[in-house]
Design a protein around this motif. Structure first.
Motif, PDB file in Angstrom:
ATOM      1  N   GLU A 104     -12.392 -14.909   6.575  1.00 31.31           N
ATOM      2  CA  GLU A 104     -13.892 -14.780   6.938  1.00 31.31           C
ATOM      3  C   GLU A 104     -14.624 -15.919   5.957  1.00 31.31           C
ATOM      4  O   GLU A 104     -14.182 -15.978   4.996  1.00 31.31           O
ATOM      5  CB  GLU A 104     -14.281 -13.411   6.820  1.00 31.31           C
ATOM      6  CG  GLU A 104     -15.672 -13.387   7.282  1.00 31.31           C
ATOM      7  CD  GLU A 104     -16.190 -11.800   6.951  1.00 31.31           C
ATOM      8  OE1 GLU A 104     -17.207 -11.297   7.474  1.00 31.31           O
ATOM      9  OE2 GLU A 104     -15.339 -11.135   6.479  1.00 31.31           O
ATOM     10  N   ASN A 105     -15.816 -16.430   6.555  1.00 25.51           N
ATOM     11  CA  ASN A 105     -16.650 -17.194   5.950  1.00 25.51           C
ATOM     12  C   ASN A 105     -17.873 -16.440   5.527  1.00 25.51           C
ATOM     13  O   ASN A 105     -18.263 -15.374   5.828  1.00 25.51           O
ATOM     14  CB  ASN A 105     -17.035 -18.461   6.564  1.00 25.51           C
ATOM     15  CG  ASN A 105     -15.955 -19.279   6.768  1.00 25.51           C
ATOM     16  OD1 ASN A 105     -14.827 -19.416   6.120  1.00 25.51           O
ATOM     17  ND2 ASN A 105     -15.970 -20.252   8.025  1.00 25.51           N
ATOM     18  N   LEU A 106     -18.312 -16.831   4.059  1.00 24.32           N
ATOM     19  CA  LEU A 106     -19.260 -16.126   3.605  1.00 24.32           C
ATOM     20  C   LEU A 106     -20.654 -16.335   4.020  1.00 24.32           C
ATOM     21  O   LEU A 106     -21.540 -15.561   3.807  1.00 24.32           O
ATOM     22  CB  LEU A 106     -19.504 -16.321   2.141  1.00 24.32           C
ATOM     23  CG  LEU A 106     -18.285 -15.796   1.396  1.00 24.32           C
ATOM     24  CD1 LEU A 106     -18.338 -16.073  -0.082  1.00 24.32           C
ATOM     25  CD2 LEU A 106     -17.830 -14.497   1.515  1.00 24.32           C
ATOM     26  N   SER A 107     -20.902 -17.403   4.917  1.00 22.71           N
ATOM     27  CA  SER A 107     -22.208 -17.673   5.682  1.00 22.71           C
ATOM     28  C   SER A 107     -21.920 -17.649   7.178  1.00 22.71           C
ATOM     29  O   SER A 107     -20.700 -18.162   7.576  1.00 22.71           O
ATOM     30  CB  SER A 107     -22.490 -19.183   5.438  1.00 22.71           C
ATOM     31  OG  SER A 107     -23.649 -19.474   6.357  1.00 22.71           O
ATOM     32  N   PRO A 108     -22.695 -16.750   7.858  1.00 26.29           N
ATOM     33  CA  PRO A 108     -22.596 -16.543   9.102  1.00 26.29           C
ATOM     34  C   PRO A 108     -22.634 -17.748  10.027  1.00 26.29           C
ATOM     35  O   PRO A 108     -22.016 -17.856  11.224  1.00 26.29           O
ATOM     36  CB  PRO A 108     -23.478 -15.567   9.478  1.00 26.29           C
ATOM     37  CG  PRO A 108     -24.633 -15.666   8.432  1.00 26.29           C
ATOM     38  CD  PRO A 108     -23.851 -16.196   7.260  1.00 26.29           C
ATOM     39  N   SER A 109     -23.000 -18.858   9.452  1.00 25.27           N
ATOM     40  CA  SER A 109     -23.449 -20.032  10.235  1.00 25.27           C
ATOM     41  C   SER A 109     -21.942 -20.806  10.330  1.00 25.27           C
ATOM     42  O   SER A 109     -22.011 -21.891  10.887  1.00 25.27           O
ATOM     43  CB  SER A 109     -24.393 -21.032   9.560  1.00 25.27           C
ATOM     44  OG  SER A 109     -23.962 -21.265   8.082  1.00 25.27           O
ATOM     45  N   PHE A 152     -19.447 -30.122   2.357  1.00 28.99           N
ATOM     46  CA  PHE A 152     -20.672 -29.332   2.411  1.00 28.99           C
ATOM     47  C   PHE A 152     -21.888 -29.531   3.234  1.00 28.99           C
ATOM     48  O   PHE A 152     -22.710 -28.885   2.984  1.00 28.99           O
ATOM     49  CB  PHE A 152     -21.050 -29.419   0.856  1.00 28.99           C
ATOM     50  CG  PHE A 152     -19.986 -28.980  -0.101  1.00 28.99           C
ATOM     51  CD1 PHE A 152     -19.432 -27.933  -0.419  1.00 28.99           C
ATOM     52  CD2 PHE A 152     -19.383 -30.249  -0.696  1.00 28.99           C
ATOM     53  CE1 PHE A 152     -18.578 -27.538  -1.144  1.00 28.99           C
ATOM     54  CE2 PHE A 152     -18.504 -29.742  -1.949  1.00 28.99           C
ATOM     55  CZ  PHE A 152     -17.921 -28.552  -1.990  1.00 28.99           C
ATOM     56  N   ASN A 153     -21.524 -30.359   4.271  1.00 23.94           N
ATOM     57  CA  ASN A 153     -22.665 -30.759   5.126  1.00 23.94           C
ATOM     58  C   ASN A 153     -22.636 -29.685   6.134  1.00 23.94           C
ATOM     59  O   ASN A 153     -22.386 -29.722   7.464  1.00 23.94           O
ATOM     60  CB  ASN A 153     -22.211 -32.156   5.824  1.00 23.94           C
ATOM     61  CG  ASN A 153     -23.505 -32.523   6.572  1.00 23.94           C
ATOM     62  OD1 ASN A 153     -24.686 -32.392   5.872  1.00 23.94           O
ATOM     63  ND2 ASN A 153     -23.377 -33.258   7.618  1.00 23.94           N
ATOM     64  N   GLN A 154     -22.895 -28.431   5.852  1.00 17.12           N
ATOM     65  CA  GLN A 154     -23.034 -27.184   6.329  1.00 17.12           C
ATOM     66  C   GLN A 154     -24.367 -26.556   6.439  1.00 17.12           C
ATOM     67  O   GLN A 154     -25.086 -26.271   5.265  1.00 17.12           O
ATOM     68  CB  GLN A 154     -21.942 -26.342   6.239  1.00 17.12           C
ATOM     69  CG  GLN A 154     -20.538 -26.870   6.551  1.00 17.12           C
ATOM     70  CD  GLN A 154     -19.445 -26.025   6.267  1.00 17.12           C
ATOM     71  OE1 GLN A 154     -19.737 -24.674   6.875  1.00 17.12           O
ATOM     72  NE2 GLN A 154     -18.313 -26.269   5.423  1.00 17.12           N
ATOM     73  N   THR A 155     -24.803 -26.083   7.453  1.00 17.09           N
ATOM     74  CA  THR A 155     -26.260 -25.392   7.380  1.00 17.09           C
ATOM     75  C   THR A 155     -25.878 -23.875   7.279  1.00 17.09           C
ATOM     76  O   THR A 155     -24.830 -23.469   7.375  1.00 17.09           O
ATOM     77  CB  THR A 155     -27.095 -25.515   8.838  1.00 17.09           C
ATOM     78  OG1 THR A 155     -28.498 -24.957   8.463  1.00 17.09           O
ATOM     79  CG2 THR A 155     -26.385 -24.695   9.932  1.00 17.09           C
TER      80      THR A 155
END
Length: 599
Positions: A104-109, A152-155
């Motif tokens: 699971e990722n810590l950011s829902p985006s 790291f180019n993630q919103t």
């Protein structure tokens, strides 16, 4: 503080929505949870084999007892068991759920679980590198993921603090250890994106950051505040990033946050400070003073910033010494029977006609156990008598340490003993929160500490309580253990083993290795999943244990690293050459090439 009060209709709506979500979760995941052989385990499952110790002499020119090879290698095997399950089921995801075998990722985006921002991987690289040997193939594949897939180019909203200490800290540590330039390149990219968090009126960082846009994000519940620990615990990382890149901007942003803190102490005549800061004016706010959550690493980094730059910034030493005096004046307490030293908390209370007074609480977070080792380290590095260049192992308290140094050393040693006594549970694991003394029901007794219970269940972890504290306990616990509002323990918490590592390195007293082995054995017995990975125990004083479906990244970056180094030869990562960031990543001590401007 907000004067908003919940309306009955809002509470009912919240309960209905949360209940529906819980039922959905139960239907989707409960079959896997209930079918797991590790979900319920009695105390006879997965026995830990007792092993004899084989001590290898210390490295040439390095004093000490050398490595305990058997125990060291057992810790390496545990890391392999934890990492291999993550790599098999969740490679690239930010965190791992070992019972349901998913990431699971810590950011829902970032729903694509193979493309997180590297929380688990970046957090684990330096541990794998230090352990070497059988972990080399795992390290090689993890390095390839960083080189080829980490972006790291993630919103979305990412915690400024957690991203800094785990991901940036991990990349910086492995860059120093390996010299591999790919890690420096990734660290610099991440650092550039994090700088936007500092664009506030005060210069304190926003609690979250959008990595795509580089814009800081205020807290949704308290947009004008940031926690004290989070605002003042990014400095080791940004300063070392500035050192290796030659880019002064990283140094100045982190240094500026410390300048704000410096300008606003003391608070109410004390150098122990509230756990929140004002993003606008920069002052401290809130009605709680503690060395646990939201306050802990402020004190940790006062010492470590002084040590990091080779004792060249005396302002940090002054702030540290003032804080230590204030801790002893206001927070250090002892139980009446066993004389157990613990660190109390201060809370505000209204005493009439708008006046506010402070009252003590005997509650101590497990997080406070970092302070035992920190005090011992501070005593032997900042509190030496004139003419003494370094302390012996163990230190000569009379001839080498100042009066304040002896005080700090003894408090640290006594607090270390208290933290080990909180392991006097059915599992041998310590709770997330301990209450000292006795409650109204007489709980505590001769043990003189107890675990707070709500509706007969164990006290919840602080982050869960933020959402569901006002709900009656049977409501959620009837749906699924995953949604129970009364879980309180993260068994893999590293603060005690961190202090045991420091205490052993500073004393060579084998009792600290014995304590570390006891904790490791308990983790092996109650947290290890036969199919791979380690899970969180929901109640340390309950058998058979119930496991929560989460393997924390700091289990790999801190718990197992500190255990490994406790049993390893002390020539590896010497305390004379390194300070550890608050996530357990070793940062080298260096004379700064950038001229500090603090305070």
């Amino acid at each position: 503080m907000s004067s908003w009060a919940p309306r009955p209709s809002r509470i009912i709506l919240f309960v209905l929505v949360l209940g529906a979500t819980s039922v959905f979760y139960l239907l989707i995941f409960s079959p896997e949870l209930l079918s797991s052989a590790s979900f319920l385990r009695d105390d006879d499952d997965v026995p830990v084999k007792k092993s004899s110790s084989k001590i290898v002499p210390g490295s040439k020119g390095v004093p000490g007892r050398g490595a305990d090879v058997v125990k060291r290698d057992a810790v390496v095997a545990a890391f392999k068991h934890a990492w291999s399950a993550y790599e098999r089921d969740a490679m690239g995801a930010d965190e791992y759920h070992p019972l349901t075998h998913r990431g699971e990722n810590l950011s829902p985006s970032t729903p694509n679980t193979s493309n997180g921002i590297g929380y688990t991987i970046a957090d684990s690289l330096d541990t794998m590198y230090l352990m070497g040997g059988p972990l080399t193939p795992y390290y090689t594949r993890a390095r390839s993921w960083v080189a080829d897939s980490l972006s790291f180019n993630q919103t979305g909203e990412f915690s400024t603090f957690e991203t800094t200490i785990r991901v940036l800290g991990g990349l910086l540590a492995i860059y120093h250890l390996s010299g591999d330039d790919i890690y420096r390149i990734k660290a610099e990219d991440l650092g550039d994106r994090l700088l936007g968090a500092f664009e506030t009126k005060s210069g304190l960082p926003y609690p979250s950051i959008n990595l795509m846009t580089g814009k800081g994000v205020p807290d949704h519940y308290s947009p004008s505040r940031a926690s004290t620990a989070e605002a003042t615990t990014v400095q080791l990382e940004f300063r070392y990033l500035a050192e290796i890149t030659g880019k002064e901007k990283f140094w100045r942003k982190a240094e500026g946050a410390m300048r704000v803190a410096r300008e606003h102490v003391p608070v109410n005549g004390r150098y122990v400070v509230p756990i929140y800061m004002d993003l606008g004016g920069g002052g401290f706010s809130g009605g709680e003073v503690r060395l646990g959550s939201r306050g802990d690493s402020y004190y940790e980094y006062l010492l470590k910033q002084y040590l990091q730059t080779n004792n060249t910034e005396p302002a940090y030493k002054e702030m540290y010494e003032q804080a230590m005096q204030s801790v002893h004046d206001h927070l250090v307490k002892q139980t009446p029977k066993r004389n157990m030293t613990y660190i109390a908390e201060l809370f505000t209370r209204v005493v009439g006609q708008g006046k506010v007074d402070w009252t003590l609480s005997s509650k101590q977070d497990h997080l406070v156990c970092f302070f035992a080792g920190s005090l011992m380290l501070g005593a032997t590095t900042t509190q030496l008598r004139p003419g003494v260049s370094h302390a012996s192992i163990p230190p000569d308290l009379t001839n080498e340490l100042t009066e304040e140094g002896r005080r700090d050393w003894e408090t640290g040693r006594e607090l270390m003993d208290t933290c080990m006594r909180t392991h006097e549970t059915k599992t041998g694991l310590a709770p997330e929160i301990a209450q000292f003394g006795e409650n109204e029901g007489g709980e505590g007794g001769e043990r003189e500490w107890w675990i707070k219970r709500l509706h007969g269940s164990s006290y919840d972890a602080r982050y869960m309580l933020r959402c569901v504290l006002s709900l009656p306990s049977p409501l959620l616990s009837s749906f699924s253990p995953r949604f129970s509002p009364l879980r309180y323990l993260i068994v893999n918490r590293p603060e005690t083993v961190e202090s045991l590592f420091i205490a052993y390195r500073l004393t060579h007293d084998l009792k600290y290795r014995t304590h570390a082995w006891d904790i490791f054995s308990a983790i092996e017995k109650y947290c290890k999943i036969p199919g791979g990975g380690y899970a969180t125990v929901e109640d340390v004083d309950e058998l058979p244990v119930r496991l929560d479906d989460k393997q924390e990244t700091f289990f790999l970056s801190e718990t197992l690293k500190y255990l490994f180094l406790t049993f390893e030869d002390e020539g590896r990562v010497s305390l004379k050459d390194y300070v550890f960031n608050t996530e357990g990543h070793p940062m080298p001590i260096f004379p700064p090439s950038i001229t500090p401007q603090f305070p």
